[in-house]
Design an enzyme around this catalytic site. Structure first.
Site, PDB file in Angstrom:
ATOM      1  N   HIS A 159     -11.674  -4.159  38.663  1.00 35.84           N
ATOM      2  CA  HIS A 159     -11.134  -4.383  40.004  1.00 35.84           C
ATOM      3  C   HIS A 159     -11.543  -3.233  40.912  1.00 35.84           C
ATOM      4  O   HIS A 159     -11.568  -2.085  40.478  1.00 35.84           O
ATOM      5  CB  HIS A 159      -9.603  -4.431  39.909  1.00 35.84           C
ATOM      6  N   GLY A 165     -10.244  -5.118  34.740  1.00 37.97           N
ATOM      7  CA  GLY A 165     -10.377  -6.543  35.045  1.00 37.97           C
ATOM      8  C   GLY A 165     -11.726  -7.113  34.634  1.00 37.97           C
ATOM      9  O   GLY A 165     -11.843  -8.324  34.398  1.00 37.97           O
ATOM     10  N   TYR A 197      -0.184  -5.774  34.363  1.00 39.32           N
ATOM     11  CA  TYR A 197      -1.168  -6.876  34.295  1.00 39.32           C
ATOM     12  C   TYR A 197      -0.421  -8.199  34.405  1.00 39.32           C
ATOM     13  O   TYR A 197       0.753  -8.298  34.047  1.00 39.32           O
ATOM     14  CB  TYR A 197      -1.985  -6.777  32.997  1.00 39.32           C
TER      15      TYR A 197
HETATM   16  O1  YZS Z   1     -17.451   8.419  44.932  1.00 32.59           O
HETATM   17  P1  YZS Z   1     -18.277   7.226  45.279  1.00 32.59           P
HETATM   18  O2  YZS Z   1     -18.053   6.683  46.667  1.00 32.59           O
HETATM   19  O3  YZS Z   1     -19.721   7.375  44.913  1.00 32.59           O
HETATM   20  O4  YZS Z   1     -17.745   6.039  44.316  1.00 32.59           O
HETATM   21  C1  YZS Z   1     -17.744   6.189  42.918  1.00 32.59           C
HETATM   22  C2  YZS Z   1     -16.489   5.548  42.372  1.00 32.59           C
HETATM   23  O5  YZS Z   1     -15.348   5.792  43.176  1.00 32.59           O
HETATM   24  C3  YZS Z   1     -16.887   4.084  42.430  1.00 32.59           C
HETATM   25  N1  YZS Z   1     -16.102   3.296  41.486  1.00 32.59           N
HETATM   26  C4  YZS Z   1     -15.164   2.415  41.855  1.00 32.59           C
HETATM   27  N2  YZS Z   1     -14.720   2.055  43.060  1.00 32.59           N
HETATM   28  C5  YZS Z   1     -13.724   1.151  43.095  1.00 32.59           C
HETATM   29  N3  YZS Z   1     -13.157   0.601  42.013  1.00 32.59           N
HETATM   30  C6  YZS Z   1     -13.576   0.929  40.764  1.00 32.59           C
HETATM   31  N4  YZS Z   1     -13.015   0.357  39.704  1.00 32.59           N
HETATM   32  C7  YZS Z   1     -14.621   1.887  40.656  1.00 32.59           C
HETATM   33  N5  YZS Z   1     -15.260   2.468  39.616  1.00 32.59           N
HETATM   34  C8  YZS Z   1     -16.157   3.313  40.146  1.00 32.59           C
HETATM   35  O6  YZS Z   1     -18.246   4.059  42.047  1.00 32.59           O
HETATM   36  C9  YZS Z   1     -18.854   5.317  42.358  1.00 32.59           C
HETATM   37  C10 YZS Z   1     -19.469   5.851  41.082  1.00 32.59           C
HETATM   38  O7  YZS Z   1     -18.403   6.135  40.198  1.00 32.59           O
HETATM   39  P2  YZS Z   1     -18.410   7.397  39.212  1.00 32.59           P
HETATM   40  O8  YZS Z   1     -17.040   7.518  38.679  1.00 32.59           O
HETATM   41  O9  YZS Z   1     -19.023   8.572  39.901  1.00 32.59           O
HETATM   42  O10 YZS Z   1     -19.436   6.865  38.086  1.00 32.59           O
HETATM   43  P3  YZS Z   1     -19.606   7.368  36.582  1.00 32.59           P
HETATM   44  O11 YZS Z   1     -19.484   8.853  36.477  1.00 32.59           O
HETATM   45  O12 YZS Z   1     -20.858   6.716  36.102  1.00 32.59           O
HETATM   46  O13 YZS Z   1     -18.373   6.739  35.778  1.00 32.59           O
HETATM   47  C11 YZS Z   1     -18.318   5.346  35.581  1.00 32.59           C
HETATM   48  C12 YZS Z   1     -16.869   4.938  35.203  1.00 32.59           C
HETATM   49  C13 YZS Z   1     -16.820   3.414  35.093  1.00 32.59           C
HETATM   50  C14 YZS Z   1     -16.522   5.575  33.822  1.00 32.59           C
HETATM   51  C15 YZS Z   1     -15.892   5.488  36.266  1.00 32.59           C
HETATM   52  O14 YZS Z   1     -16.372   5.112  37.545  1.00 32.59           O
HETATM   53  C16 YZS Z   1     -14.505   4.940  36.113  1.00 32.59           C
HETATM   54  O15 YZS Z   1     -13.727   5.419  35.258  1.00 32.59           O
HETATM   55  N6  YZS Z   1     -14.146   3.925  36.945  1.00 32.59           N
HETATM   56  C17 YZS Z   1     -12.827   3.283  36.856  1.00 32.59           C
HETATM   57  C18 YZS Z   1     -12.784   2.398  35.646  1.00 32.59           C
HETATM   58  C19 YZS Z   1     -11.440   1.690  35.546  1.00 32.59           C
HETATM   59  O16 YZS Z   1     -10.447   2.292  35.113  1.00 32.59           O
HETATM   60  N7  YZS Z   1     -11.399   0.434  35.976  1.00 32.59           N
HETATM   61  C20 YZS Z   1     -10.176  -0.341  35.986  1.00 32.59           C
HETATM   62  C21 YZS Z   1      -9.862  -0.802  37.374  1.00 32.59           C
HETATM   63  N8  YZS Z   1      -8.631  -1.587  37.355  1.00 32.59           N
HETATM   64  C22 YZS Z   1      -8.624  -2.913  37.019  1.00 32.59           C
HETATM   65  O17 YZS Z   1      -9.635  -3.532  36.841  1.00 32.59           O
HETATM   66  C23 YZS Z   1      -7.311  -3.636  36.879  1.00 32.59           C
HETATM   67  C24 YZS Z   1      -6.561  -3.795  38.156  1.00 32.59           C
HETATM   68  S1  YZS Z   1      -6.339  -2.761  35.691  1.00 32.59           S
HETATM   69  O18 YZS Z   1      -6.038  -1.432  36.262  1.00 32.59           O
HETATM   70  O19 YZS Z   1      -5.134  -3.563  35.530  1.00 32.59           O
HETATM   71  O20 YZS Z   1      -7.114  -2.665  34.459  1.00 32.59           O
END
Ligand code: YZS
Length: 259
Positions: free
Chosen positions: A64, A108, A138
């Site tokens: 998400h 998500g 969730y």
């Molecule tokens: O700083 P900039 O502008 O370059 O943006 C960054 C991140 O903020 C962005 N980005 C995201 N933006 C919005 N939503 C996201 N989920 C998201 N994930 C990343 O992308 C740019 C690059 O991110 P980095 O963190 O610098 O990339 P990297 O070092 O390669 O790390 C990749 C991961 C995927 C490990 C990291 O970005 C991360 O931990 N992202 C969040 C993963 C996560 O927890 N997703 C769950 C989101 N929530 C849901 O789907 C549900 C609602 S729930 O919470 O219920 O599961």
């Protein structure tokens, strides 16, 4: 720039997530484009769809778009949330959707993968279901998607630890159909799609829909539904939820007060 690319090869449609700068986060705009492609495929009577990200990518999708989650006090995963709409569209699409997955899959996006009909992944894939890291409750339909694919003890471990499940475990548990090396996966998935396309699309479409209806045939009384919604509301009204989103935006680890 298109957030989603599409192509067709014979009866097969290919959708490629194309927003690697934001790790293919499932923003409203990306989901809108993806659903537009599926609508187009539906009109063109595409018989098998491959859903993938760019070849060789490290993050298939980060889930998400956290920046689009609402503030405290509003259900973050309500009926019209883009993720919810996408999951329903994939599940109701009248032909098989094959997930071709490379890299890590988050939140998500794990549910998006689990909403595919057949999964083929590379050995580097991992699936992390992360609401507990964000303070997100969730939703009921989402939990059911996970429960229909993942054994209960494993889904509990994934939800409670929010840690990634590696590819070999996903394969051994029967969550994914095949694990293939990156240089073979495209041809392998294309071959599955070609074989599906030779069969009766009417028969397949009806069986897919019947399986969807049967696997969601859990009787939930209005009282039970309202009870679970009430429990979820405590979470999205909480300081934990507010902290989870704030910590993501501030790029730091959350400190959950548990209230
Ligand atoms: O700083 P900039 O502008 O370059 O943006 C960054 C991140 O903020 C962005 N980005 C995201 N933006 C919005 N939503 C996201 N989920 C998201 N994930 C990343 O992308 C740019 C690059 O991110 P980095 O963190 O610098 O990339 P990297 O070092 O390669 O790390 C990749 C991961 C995927 C490990 C990291 O970005 C991360 O931990 N992202 C969040 C993963 C996560 O927890 N997703 C769950 C989101 N929530 C849901 O789907 C549900 C609602 S729930 O919470 O219920 O599961």
């Amino acid at each position: 720039m298109a957030l989603v690319l599409s192509a067709t090869q014979g009866h097969t449609g290919i959708i490629t997530l194309n927003h690697s700068e934001k790790r293919n986060a499932l923003s409203e705009a990306l989901v809108h484009e993806l659903i537009g492609v599926l609508d187009d495929f539906r009109h063109r009577e595409i018989r098998a769809v491959i859903l993938r990200a760019q070849p060789g990518i490290k993050v298939w999708s980060a889930g998400h778009d956290v920046n689009e989650l609402p503030g405290r006090g509003r259900d973050p995963l309500g009926w019209n949330d883009p993720l919810r709409i996408l999951i329903r569209t994939l599940q109701e699409y009248p032909a098989p959707i094959i997930g071709l997955i490379e890299g890590s899959v988050w939140g998500g996006a794990c549910e998006v993968a689990m909403a595919c009909d057949i999964l083929v992944i590379t050995p580097d894939v991992s699936f992390a279901i992360t609401p507990a890291k964000m303070g997100v409750p969730y939703n009921i339909g989402g939990l059911l998607t996970l429960l229909n694919m993942i054994p209960l003890p494993i889904v509990k471990e994934m939800l409670f630890t929010a840690e990634p499940l590696p590819s070999d475990q996903a394969f051994n548990l029967g969550i994914v159909n095949y694990v293939k090396p990156a240089d073979e996966i495209e041809a392998f998935v294309g071959n599955i799609a070609d074989r599906i396309a030779l069969n009766s699309p009417l028969s397949i479409g009806v069986m897919k829909d019947a399986l969807r209806l049967l696997s969601s045939a859990h009787a939930v009384s209005p009282e039970l539904f309202e009870r679970i919604q009430g429990m979820r509301r405590i979470v999205y009204d909480s300081e934990d939820y507010q902290e989870g989103i704030r910590a993501f935006r501030e790029k730091r680890k959350p400190k959950f007060p548990g209230k």
